[in-house]
Design a protein around this motif. Sequence first.
Motif, PDB file in Angstrom:
ATOM      1  N   THR A  84       0.791  -1.223   0.000  1.00 21.84           N
ATOM      2  CA  THR A  84       0.000   0.000   0.000  1.00 21.84           C
ATOM      3  C   THR A  84       0.832   1.286   0.000  1.00 21.84           C
ATOM      4  O   THR A  84       0.269   2.373  -0.097  1.00 21.84           O
ATOM      5  CB  THR A  84      -0.926   0.050   1.236  1.00 21.84           C
ATOM      6  OG1 THR A  84      -0.121   0.030   2.421  1.00 21.84           O
ATOM      7  CG2 THR A  84      -1.903  -1.107   1.245  1.00 21.84           C
ATOM      8  N   ALA A 113      -4.578  -2.359  -7.633  1.00 18.24           N
ATOM      9  CA  ALA A 113      -5.999  -2.701  -7.694  1.00 18.24           C
ATOM     10  C   ALA A 113      -6.182  -4.162  -8.095  1.00 18.24           C
ATOM     11  O   ALA A 113      -7.009  -4.870  -7.516  1.00 18.24           O
ATOM     12  CB  ALA A 113      -6.729  -1.778  -8.669  1.00 18.24           C
ATOM     13  N   GLY A 116      -5.838  -6.485  -5.318  1.00 19.47           N
ATOM     14  CA  GLY A 116      -6.812  -6.355  -4.253  1.00 19.47           C
ATOM     15  C   GLY A 116      -6.398  -5.414  -3.133  1.00 19.47           C
ATOM     16  O   GLY A 116      -6.957  -5.449  -2.044  1.00 19.47           O
ATOM     17  N   THR A 117      -5.433  -4.563  -3.393  1.00 17.26           N
ATOM     18  CA  THR A 117      -4.964  -3.603  -2.396  1.00 17.26           C
ATOM     19  C   THR A 117      -6.086  -2.597  -2.104  1.00 17.26           C
ATOM     20  O   THR A 117      -6.639  -2.021  -3.030  1.00 17.26           O
ATOM     21  CB  THR A 117      -3.710  -2.872  -2.924  1.00 17.26           C
ATOM     22  OG1 THR A 117      -2.724  -3.847  -3.262  1.00 17.26           O
ATOM     23  CG2 THR A 117      -3.151  -1.908  -1.897  1.00 17.26           C
ATOM     24  N   PRO A 118      -6.434  -2.392  -0.816  1.00 19.71           N
ATOM     25  CA  PRO A 118      -7.561  -1.506  -0.506  1.00 19.71           C
ATOM     26  C   PRO A 118      -7.283  -0.018  -0.709  1.00 19.71           C
ATOM     27  O   PRO A 118      -8.203   0.752  -0.953  1.00 19.71           O
ATOM     28  CB  PRO A 118      -7.840  -1.793   0.973  1.00 19.71           C
ATOM     29  CG  PRO A 118      -6.545  -2.309   1.513  1.00 19.71           C
ATOM     30  CD  PRO A 118      -5.874  -3.023   0.376  1.00 19.71           C
ATOM     31  N   HIS A 119      -6.022   0.384  -0.585  1.00 19.80           N
ATOM     32  CA  HIS A 119      -5.681   1.797  -0.726  1.00 19.80           C
ATOM     33  C   HIS A 119      -4.206   1.941  -1.051  1.00 19.80           C
ATOM     34  O   HIS A 119      -3.432   0.991  -0.925  1.00 19.80           O
ATOM     35  CB  HIS A 119      -6.000   2.578   0.556  1.00 19.80           C
ATOM     36  CG  HIS A 119      -5.090   2.212   1.690  1.00 19.80           C
ATOM     37  ND1 HIS A 119      -5.389   1.192   2.572  1.00 19.80           N
ATOM     38  CD2 HIS A 119      -3.886   2.702   2.079  1.00 19.80           C
ATOM     39  CE1 HIS A 119      -4.406   1.081   3.451  1.00 19.80           C
ATOM     40  NE2 HIS A 119      -3.476   1.979   3.177  1.00 19.80           N
ATOM     41  N   ARG A 160      -8.249   5.613  -1.550  1.00 18.22           N
ATOM     42  CA  ARG A 160      -8.957   4.321  -1.575  1.00 18.22           C
ATOM     43  C   ARG A 160      -9.037   3.864  -3.024  1.00 18.22           C
ATOM     44  O   ARG A 160      -9.309   4.687  -3.909  1.00 18.22           O
ATOM     45  CB  ARG A 160     -10.352   4.454  -1.012  1.00 18.22           C
ATOM     46  CG  ARG A 160     -10.370   4.773   0.441  1.00 18.22           C
ATOM     47  CD  ARG A 160     -11.085   3.698   1.241  1.00 18.22           C
ATOM     48  NE  ARG A 160     -10.792   3.860   2.650  1.00 18.22           N
ATOM     49  CZ  ARG A 160      -9.918   3.110   3.317  1.00 18.22           C
ATOM     50  NH1 ARG A 160      -9.260   2.166   2.727  1.00 18.22           N
ATOM     51  NH2 ARG A 160      -9.713   3.309   4.593  1.00 18.22           N
ATOM     52  N   ASN A 164     -11.811  -2.046  -5.120  1.00 19.30           N
ATOM     53  CA  ASN A 164     -11.737  -2.996  -4.015  1.00 19.30           C
ATOM     54  C   ASN A 164     -12.740  -2.711  -2.914  1.00 19.30           C
ATOM     55  O   ASN A 164     -12.869  -3.484  -1.991  1.00 19.30           O
ATOM     56  CB  ASN A 164     -10.333  -2.969  -3.424  1.00 19.30           C
ATOM     57  CG  ASN A 164      -9.325  -3.418  -4.447  1.00 19.30           C
ATOM     58  OD1 ASN A 164      -9.505  -4.450  -5.056  1.00 19.30           O
ATOM     59  ND2 ASN A 164      -8.307  -2.628  -4.654  1.00 19.30           N
ATOM     60  N   GLU A 165     -13.474  -1.608  -2.996  1.00 15.93           N
ATOM     61  CA  GLU A 165     -14.373  -1.265  -1.907  1.00 15.93           C
ATOM     62  C   GLU A 165     -15.522  -2.264  -1.802  1.00 15.93           C
ATOM     63  O   GLU A 165     -16.007  -2.531  -0.718  1.00 15.93           O
ATOM     64  CB  GLU A 165     -14.885   0.157  -2.074  1.00 15.93           C
ATOM     65  CG  GLU A 165     -13.736   1.126  -1.932  1.00 15.93           C
ATOM     66  CD  GLU A 165     -14.144   2.520  -1.522  1.00 15.93           C
ATOM     67  OE1 GLU A 165     -15.350   2.792  -1.460  1.00 15.93           O
ATOM     68  OE2 GLU A 165     -13.257   3.316  -1.251  1.00 15.93           O
ATOM     69  N   ASP A 166     -15.954  -2.884  -2.916  1.00 21.81           N
ATOM     70  CA  ASP A 166     -17.028  -3.882  -2.866  1.00 21.81           C
ATOM     71  C   ASP A 166     -16.548  -5.143  -2.153  1.00 21.81           C
ATOM     72  O   ASP A 166     -17.339  -5.861  -1.582  1.00 21.81           O
ATOM     73  CB  ASP A 166     -17.464  -4.304  -4.266  1.00 21.81           C
ATOM     74  CG  ASP A 166     -17.572  -3.166  -5.244  1.00 21.81           C
ATOM     75  OD1 ASP A 166     -17.719  -2.033  -4.797  1.00 21.81           O
ATOM     76  OD2 ASP A 166     -17.505  -3.434  -6.441  1.00 21.81           O
ATOM     77  N   LYS A 167     -15.250  -5.428  -2.227  1.00 22.51           N
ATOM     78  CA  LYS A 167     -14.705  -6.663  -1.674  1.00 22.51           C
ATOM     79  C   LYS A 167     -14.463  -6.559  -0.175  1.00 22.51           C
ATOM     80  O   LYS A 167     -14.213  -7.543   0.478  1.00 22.51           O
ATOM     81  CB  LYS A 167     -13.377  -7.009  -2.349  1.00 22.51           C
ATOM     82  CG  LYS A 167     -13.508  -7.213  -3.843  1.00 22.51           C
ATOM     83  CD  LYS A 167     -12.128  -7.445  -4.425  1.00 22.51           C
ATOM     84  CE  LYS A 167     -12.161  -7.478  -5.937  1.00 22.51           C
ATOM     85  NZ  LYS A 167     -10.831  -7.589  -6.502  1.00 22.51           N
ATOM     86  N   ARG A 168     -14.474  -5.365   0.376  1.00 22.93           N
ATOM     87  CA  ARG A 168     -14.092  -5.186   1.786  1.00 22.93           C
ATOM     88  C   ARG A 168     -15.312  -4.863   2.625  1.00 22.93           C
ATOM     89  O   ARG A 168     -16.188  -4.193   2.306  1.00 22.93           O
ATOM     90  CB  ARG A 168     -13.046  -4.092   1.910  1.00 22.93           C
ATOM     91  CG  ARG A 168     -11.896  -4.381   0.980  1.00 22.93           C
ATOM     92  CD  ARG A 168     -10.613  -4.470   1.708  1.00 22.93           C
ATOM     93  NE  ARG A 168      -9.580  -4.847   0.754  1.00 22.93           N
ATOM     94  CZ  ARG A 168      -8.899  -5.960   0.837  1.00 22.93           C
ATOM     95  NH1 ARG A 168      -9.087  -6.810   1.770  1.00 22.93           N
ATOM     96  NH2 ARG A 168      -7.963  -6.215  -0.038  1.00 22.93           N
TER      97      ARG A 168
END
Length: 168
Positions: A84, A113, A116-119, A160, A164-168
């Motif tokens: 990140t 992305a 799968g890195t969130p930010h 952000r 990946n926001e849907d996955k978290r």
Amino acid sequence: MTAAAKPQFALRPYLPQDAPMLAEIFRDAIEELTADEYTAEQQEAWASAADDMNEFAAKLGKHLTLIVTMQGASVGFISLDSPTEIGFFYVHPTAAGQGAGSMLYDAVEKLSAARGTPHLSVDASDNAREFFAKRGFTPEQRNTVTMGDEWLSNTTMKKRLAANEDKR
């Protein structure tokens, strides 16, 4: 080539033999692009991070480092110091503002992305803040960093990654 033609950049991974050229880009970018925000003494302290070539090369080799080239010559580089954290991110002054930095950053964001890195976060120098703000980064905190006998300020900025926001 016409005046309207854009430079043709290409990306490639870092190789150990790139360290001396990247150290030169690092020093030149600090010297020529940060004079409005930092004193000569601060710039020198900052640039001294490339004085020990073995240590500089080790830092670059330890992380994912991408290089942008123009006509085969290195003109900039970026590193991810963790999944990140953007670490090094420098473009030679002759290539600044022509898309080399955007190409480097876009590649890191797409790769992050896809992983799968969130930010993403970065400790942005005062002259780099606008670059990151235009890409959706928001300031989190001001920092003061000691380098040698000098104090330098930067800003931790974070973005952000929407994919990946849907996955978290």
